[in-house]
Write an enzyme that holds these catalytic residues in place. Sequence first.
Site, PDB file in Angstrom:
ATOM      1  N   SER A  77     -42.873 -25.598   6.744  1.00 26.13           N
ATOM      2  CA  SER A  77     -42.450 -24.942   7.982  1.00 26.13           C
ATOM      3  C   SER A  77     -43.197 -25.516   9.177  1.00 26.13           C
ATOM      4  O   SER A  77     -44.350 -25.954   9.055  1.00 26.13           O
ATOM      5  CB  SER A  77     -42.772 -23.448   7.864  1.00 26.13           C
ATOM      6  OG  SER A  77     -42.677 -22.824   9.110  1.00 26.13           O
TER       7      SER A  77
ATOM      8  N   TYR B 203     -48.914 -16.289   5.550  1.00 23.53           N
ATOM      9  CA  TYR B 203     -47.697 -17.044   5.203  1.00 23.53           C
ATOM     10  C   TYR B 203     -47.884 -18.529   5.528  1.00 23.53           C
ATOM     11  O   TYR B 203     -47.637 -19.404   4.705  1.00 23.53           O
ATOM     12  CB  TYR B 203     -46.480 -16.492   5.961  1.00 23.53           C
ATOM     13  CG  TYR B 203     -45.282 -17.411   5.904  1.00 23.53           C
ATOM     14  CD1 TYR B 203     -44.543 -17.548   4.741  1.00 23.53           C
ATOM     15  CD2 TYR B 203     -44.898 -18.171   7.019  1.00 23.53           C
ATOM     16  CE1 TYR B 203     -43.453 -18.418   4.677  1.00 23.53           C
ATOM     17  CE2 TYR B 203     -43.817 -19.041   6.971  1.00 23.53           C
ATOM     18  CZ  TYR B 203     -43.095 -19.153   5.795  1.00 23.53           C
ATOM     19  OH  TYR B 203     -42.022 -20.020   5.727  1.00 23.53           O
TER      20      TYR B 203
ATOM     21  N   LYS C   1     -48.106 -22.174   3.111  1.00 20.86           N
ATOM     22  CA  LYS C   1     -47.349 -23.428   3.281  1.00 20.86           C
ATOM     23  C   LYS C   1     -48.318 -24.601   3.366  1.00 20.86           C
ATOM     24  O   LYS C   1     -48.111 -25.652   2.748  1.00 20.86           O
ATOM     25  CB  LYS C   1     -46.468 -23.360   4.536  1.00 20.86           C
ATOM     26  CG  LYS C   1     -45.314 -22.386   4.422  1.00 20.86           C
ATOM     27  CD  LYS C   1     -44.302 -22.841   3.388  1.00 20.86           C
ATOM     28  CE  LYS C   1     -43.270 -21.793   3.065  1.00 20.86           C
ATOM     29  NZ  LYS C   1     -42.479 -22.086   1.866  1.00 20.86           N
TER      30      LYS C   1
END
Length: 344
Positions: free
Chosen positions: A131, A155, A159
Amino acid sequence: MSVQQNAKKILVTGGAGYIGSHTCLLLLEAGFDVVVVDNLSNSSLESLRRVEKLTEKFIRFYKVDVTDQKALNAVFVDHEFEAVVHFAGLKAVGESSQIPLTYYEQNVHGSVTLIKVMQAHNLKRIVFSSSATVYGDPASVPIKEDFPTSATNPYGRTKLFVEEILRDQAVADNEWQIVLLRYFNPVGAHISGQIGEHPQGIPNNLMPYISQVAVGQREFLSVFGNDYSTPDGTGVRDYIHVVDLSDAHVKAIQKIASFAGVTTLNLGTGNGYSVLDMVKAFEQGSGKNVPYKLVERRPGDIAECWADPSYAGVILGWEAKKGLDEMIEDTWRWQSNNPNGFNK
Ligand code: NAD
Ligand code: UD1
């Protein structure tokens, strides 16, 4: 419904989800055979049934959690894969700060489990959903792949960690062929209006929120801040049509055998639109009013985030083709045909 004889077989984890279902559709159309593992924690099997109808091709589905090594191993015993596209994971930024361990378990442990099973079966080709969040608050835009990375929430850290884990794996075993795709803001839906994004509960992201306001499910949009240093003061992002995004995955799969080590690519359009640009464009595209109220900034938000996607052009021969009008028309077709998503 046909199974394609002698077609190369791709494992898609999280294939029943928003980006996964579109990618399955494009992989089938490109002549690949598709096997999906998904625990259905944020999706419905109906998405894959619709992909099968649209393509008239069969998808082998396993309700498997990627953290379950034994179950995942059994899938690899059943099939010989050409490569894996790894979408499975949790993606709600706010929730990740409330239940960080669940995010590390699902996203990091799940990925490590998958990599272990792949290694055990001598399958070393993976395309991973990363992302633009890994760029943190970038010093400038457009963002290139070599910009510094950082994370501001659990989050984003999952990643970053998975990217690093895959890099370590490529150093430890130079046969691995890894593509890290850093998505900017995926929006839109398939042109059929049959598959699209259906967030559970209150949407966190702008586009599903706007479309729920336009369809009458929510009263107004809260615009998070109008005092950013952007042309109209609201946040600017690089919205990319999910079909363009999925097409980049197909191209990555088609080329992965010729890559060495880790290839990191931005997937965006290179254009930035503000929140108010999106509201206006949605009103035009849908013919509906999108009432909004200006409210405080959302903590953790940044002013501007848009890609320099030129490296993906060089490496994959890919560029985003669909403009804002198509993103909105397709979102609106999906939303107005399926106000309850896949729940009929
Ligand atoms: P999604 O929630 O629609 O899809 C994820 C799928 O994975 C769902 O079908 C879910 O049921 C499944 N899943 C979750 N945990 C699992 C597990 N442990 N085992 C098996 N299946 C599991 O989300 P999406 O928007 O399609 O995102 C796909 C991937 O792309 C995610 O990894 C996400 O972090 C990443 N990504 C998404 C965006 C975005 O804005 N949509 C942006 C950047 C990156
Ligand atoms: C989200 C993710 C981020 C991910 C990125 C790309 C969050 C908090 N962050 O960020 O991790 O990398 O997508 O997929 O989910 N906005 C409003 N009102 C709303 C919703 C959003 O004004 O109700 C604004 C935001 O302030 C922002 C823009 O709309 O300026 C886009 O927001 P959103 O769709 O949540 O995406 P990102 O903030 O880019």
